[in-house]
Motif scaffolding. Structure first.
Motif, short mmCIF file in Angstrom:
data_model
loop_
_atom_site.label_atom_id
_atom_site.label_comp_id
_atom_site.label_asym_id
_atom_site.label_seq_id
_atom_site.Cartn_x
_atom_site.Cartn_y
_atom_site.Cartn_z
N ARG A 185 0.79 -1.21 0.04
CA ARG A 185 -0.07 0.02 0.06
C ARG A 185 0.78 1.40 0.10
NH1 ARG A 185 -3.57 -3.20 3.25
NH2 ARG A 185 -2.41 -2.58 5.21
N ASP A 186 1.94 1.18 0.89
CA ASP A 186 2.83 2.56 1.03
C ASP A 186 3.58 2.71 -0.59
OD1 ASP A 186 2.39 2.69 3.63
OD2 ASP A 186 4.03 1.68 4.02
N ASP A 187 3.54 1.66 -1.21
CA ASP A 187 4.35 1.83 -2.66
C ASP A 187 3.44 2.17 -3.66
OD1 ASP A 187 6.29 0.68 -5.03
OD2 ASP A 187 6.94 2.30 -3.87
N TRP A 188 2.30 2.10 -3.61
CA TRP A 188 1.22 2.25 -4.57
C TRP A 188 1.39 3.65 -5.36
CZ3 TRP A 188 -0.87 -0.60 -7.89
CH2 TRP A 188 -2.42 0.00 -8.53
N PRO A 189 1.54 4.53 -4.85
CA PRO A 189 1.56 5.95 -5.61
C PRO A 189 2.51 5.81 -6.50
CG PRO A 189 1.43 6.49 -3.33
CD PRO A 189 1.50 4.94 -3.36
N ASN A 190 3.73 5.23 -6.32
CA ASN A 190 4.87 4.89 -7.23
C ASN A 190 4.80 3.86 -8.11
OD1 ASN A 190 6.33 7.03 -5.87
ND2 ASN A 190 7.06 5.49 -4.35
N HIS A 191 3.96 2.64 -7.68
CA HIS A 191 3.84 1.42 -8.59
C HIS A 191 2.73 1.80 -9.59
CE1 HIS A 191 3.92 -2.68 -9.43
NE2 HIS A 191 2.86 -2.84 -8.89
#
Length: 201
Positions: free
Chosen positions: A36-42
């Motif tokens: 969830r934390d990396d979703w904006p980048n991924h």
């Protein structure tokens, strides 16, 4: 042998993991929280993978867009004379049972990860019932970017030190700081008082 049987570094912390994004199966995470934390980048590279029938444990997919909440905040842009009210999306906490504060998504306003300070006092040292969360760019302060005209305006140019770069202020929904409420123009006096006493390092 499927790559899920091999250890890969987590995209967030680098820890070895065999879990991957459930949607594209092409990004590795050691926990659902890191997914969830990396979703904006991924999200830009995440394309659904064909169903291959693997039974390996995989990371929980990121939250749906509808799970985000929006709150109003105050934006002080360096090149504008007046602050403006904006809508800020916040990612829900990974475990609501832990009462963690939602994470505001502030990438549109900062070139690098912002730092923040919490204001608990307003004019004349009065305790704020709803503390203010002020985000700023340490890089802008260090590089002496253009002076923030909106902050210069609300302090009538009387601040002892100039403020550089953009600033975003959100308002907590109470002293326990477990969420945000709607910030507005009635919060400007407390912010002005802070900017008037701010000392850069």
């Amino acid at each position: 042998m499927h790559p899920s049987s091999l250890n890969h570094p987590c995209f967030v912390c680098g820890r070895a993991t065999t879990q991957w994004c459930a949607r594209c199966q092409n990004a590795w995470y050691c926990s659902p929280e890191h997914s969830r934390d990396d979703w904006p980048n991924h999200r830009g590279a995440c394309r659904p993978a064909p169903a291959l029938g693997y039974s390996d444990m995989i990371a929980t997919p990121p939250p749906a867009e509808s799970e985000y909440i929006s709150v109003t905040g105050i934006l002080f842009l360096a090149d504008e004379d007046r602050p403006r009210i904006i809508s800020v999306k916040c990612r829900p906490p990974p475990h609501p049972s832990q009462s963690l504060c939602p994470l505001p998504l502030l990438q549109p306003y900062f070139d690098s990860a912002p730092e923040s300070v919490v204001l608990t006092q307003g004019l004349n040292g009065e305790v704020l019932r709803f503390p203010l969360h002020v985000f700023y760019s340490p890089m802008a302060l260090a590089k002496a970017s253009p002076i923030n005209r909106a902050i210069y305006h609300i302090t009538s140019g009387a601040a002892p030190k100039p403020w550089y770069g953009s600033v975003v202020a959100l308002k907590f929904n109470g002293s326990r700081r477990q969420g945000y409420s709607e910030a507005g123009s009635n919060d400007l006096p407390a912010l002005s008082a802070y900017f008037l006493t701010y000392q850069c390092t």
